[in-house]
Scaffold this motif. Structure first.
Motif, PDB file in Angstrom:
ATOM      1  N   MET A  59       0.841  -1.175   0.000  1.00  0.00           N
ATOM      2  CA  MET A  59       0.000   0.000   0.000  1.00  0.00           C
ATOM      3  C   MET A  59       0.885   1.237   0.000  1.00  0.00           C
ATOM      4  O   MET A  59       1.847   1.333   0.750  1.00  0.00           O
ATOM      5  CB  MET A  59      -0.895   0.007   1.231  1.00  0.00           C
ATOM      6  CG  MET A  59      -1.693   1.272   1.332  1.00  0.00           C
ATOM      7  SD  MET A  59      -2.804   1.371   2.729  1.00  0.00           S
ATOM      8  CE  MET A  59      -1.797   0.929   4.087  1.00  0.00           C
ATOM      9  N   LEU A  60       0.540   2.201  -0.862  1.00  0.00           N
ATOM     10  CA  LEU A  60       1.267   3.454  -0.953  1.00  0.00           C
ATOM     11  C   LEU A  60       0.329   4.618  -0.669  1.00  0.00           C
ATOM     12  O   LEU A  60      -0.865   4.550  -0.966  1.00  0.00           O
ATOM     13  CB  LEU A  60       1.863   3.629  -2.355  1.00  0.00           C
ATOM     14  CG  LEU A  60       2.905   2.611  -2.793  1.00  0.00           C
ATOM     15  CD1 LEU A  60       3.190   2.761  -4.275  1.00  0.00           C
ATOM     16  CD2 LEU A  60       4.177   2.782  -1.978  1.00  0.00           C
ATOM     17  N   ASP A  61       0.893   5.679  -0.124  1.00  0.00           N
ATOM     18  CA  ASP A  61       0.170   6.934   0.015  1.00  0.00           C
ATOM     19  C   ASP A  61       0.528   7.809  -1.171  1.00  0.00           C
ATOM     20  O   ASP A  61       1.713   7.971  -1.513  1.00  0.00           O
ATOM     21  CB  ASP A  61       0.543   7.636   1.322  1.00  0.00           C
ATOM     22  CG  ASP A  61       0.004   6.906   2.533  1.00  0.00           C
ATOM     23  OD1 ASP A  61      -1.136   6.418   2.457  1.00  0.00           O
ATOM     24  OD2 ASP A  61       0.709   6.840   3.551  1.00  0.00           O
ATOM     25  N   LEU A  62      -0.503   8.363  -1.809  1.00  0.00           N
ATOM     26  CA  LEU A  62      -0.317   9.210  -2.987  1.00  0.00           C
ATOM     27  C   LEU A  62      -0.942  10.572  -2.739  1.00  0.00           C
ATOM     28  O   LEU A  62      -2.018  10.662  -2.137  1.00  0.00           O
ATOM     29  CB  LEU A  62      -0.976   8.579  -4.215  1.00  0.00           C
ATOM     30  CG  LEU A  62      -0.577   7.151  -4.556  1.00  0.00           C
ATOM     31  CD1 LEU A  62      -1.553   6.547  -5.538  1.00  0.00           C
ATOM     32  CD2 LEU A  62       0.819   7.144  -5.123  1.00  0.00           C
ATOM     33  N   ASP A  63      -0.292  11.608  -3.227  1.00  0.00           N
ATOM     34  CA  ASP A  63      -0.868  12.954  -3.219  1.00  0.00           C
ATOM     35  C   ASP A  63      -1.284  13.295  -4.642  1.00  0.00           C
ATOM     36  O   ASP A  63      -0.490  13.121  -5.580  1.00  0.00           O
ATOM     37  CB  ASP A  63       0.157  13.996  -2.760  1.00  0.00           C
ATOM     38  CG  ASP A  63       0.431  13.940  -1.279  1.00  0.00           C
ATOM     39  OD1 ASP A  63      -0.453  13.499  -0.525  1.00  0.00           O
ATOM     40  OD2 ASP A  63       1.528  14.372  -0.864  1.00  0.00           O
ATOM     41  N   LEU A  64      -2.522  13.778  -4.792  1.00  0.00           N
ATOM     42  CA  LEU A  64      -2.970  14.298  -6.082  1.00  0.00           C
ATOM     43  C   LEU A  64      -2.577  15.770  -6.117  1.00  0.00           C
ATOM     44  O   LEU A  64      -3.079  16.570  -5.311  1.00  0.00           O
ATOM     45  CB  LEU A  64      -4.483  14.129  -6.239  1.00  0.00           C
ATOM     46  CG  LEU A  64      -5.080  14.710  -7.515  1.00  0.00           C
ATOM     47  CD1 LEU A  64      -4.536  14.012  -8.759  1.00  0.00           C
ATOM     48  CD2 LEU A  64      -6.605  14.625  -7.468  1.00  0.00           C
ATOM     49  N   LEU A  65      -1.658  16.110  -7.010  1.00  0.00           N
ATOM     50  CA  LEU A  65      -1.202  17.485  -7.086  1.00  0.00           C
ATOM     51  C   LEU A  65      -2.273  18.358  -7.721  1.00  0.00           C
ATOM     52  O   LEU A  65      -3.049  17.891  -8.566  1.00  0.00           O
ATOM     53  CB  LEU A  65       0.098  17.569  -7.881  1.00  0.00           C
ATOM     54  CG  LEU A  65       1.268  16.741  -7.344  1.00  0.00           C
ATOM     55  CD1 LEU A  65       2.520  17.006  -8.171  1.00  0.00           C
ATOM     56  CD2 LEU A  65       1.540  17.032  -5.886  1.00  0.00           C
ATOM     57  N   PRO A  66      -2.336  19.627  -7.314  1.00  0.00           N
ATOM     58  CA  PRO A  66      -3.372  20.507  -7.864  1.00  0.00           C
ATOM     59  C   PRO A  66      -3.118  20.852  -9.334  1.00  0.00           C
ATOM     60  O   PRO A  66      -1.980  20.860  -9.795  1.00  0.00           O
ATOM     61  CB  PRO A  66      -3.272  21.756  -6.988  1.00  0.00           C
ATOM     62  CG  PRO A  66      -1.926  21.717  -6.374  1.00  0.00           C
ATOM     63  CD  PRO A  66      -1.515  20.280  -6.309  1.00  0.00           C
TER      64      PRO A  66
END
Length: 129
Positions: free
Chosen positions: A1-8
């Motif tokens: 499992m990875l944590d991802l950030d959706l960039l603006p």
């Protein structure tokens, strides 16, 4: 499992002729929330950047959203991109990827963002904005 950030914002994948200099619009670097990647290759200069920073003479594919793996990642980790690209391929979502020293990035078409989120969430990844 990875944590991802959706960039603006939206991103563009751009192409300039081989040997092109870094465009002046990109020389100051991205703002605190965006990312720019420049690759000089024998046949082209490729740039991934926020859609509003596309160099004027570049061929560009726009309307991409950028997901950043929360890092930094250890170089000993194996299969990070595979764990992202596999579920996206199964969902038939096109991708463009690139990596930095600290982490990996995956771009998906804006029109397929909901499908990409669903596929990645089903695969156990967490996405935050």
């Amino acid at each position: 499992m990875l944590d991802l950030d959706l960039l603006p914002g939206e991103y563009a994948v751009c192409r300039l002729p081989a040997g092109s200099a870094l465009p002046a619009t990109l020389s100051r670097g991205p703002d605190d929330k965006s990312v720019v990647s420049v690759t000089w290759a024998p046949d082209e200069t490729s740039i991934i950047c926020p859609a509003g920073l596309v160099p004027p003479d570049a061929s560009a594919e726009t309307n991409w959203r950028c997901l950043r793996v929360v890092g930094p990642l250890d170089f000993a980790l194996v299969g990070v991109l595979a764990s992202l690209v596999g579920p996206l391929a199964e969902a038939r979502v096109s991708v463009v990827t690139f990596s930095t020293y600290d982490t990996d990035y995956v771009l998906v078409p804006t029109v397929r963002l909901a499908d990409a989120r669903d596929a990645l969430t089903r695969a156990g990844h967490r996405i935050t904005e």
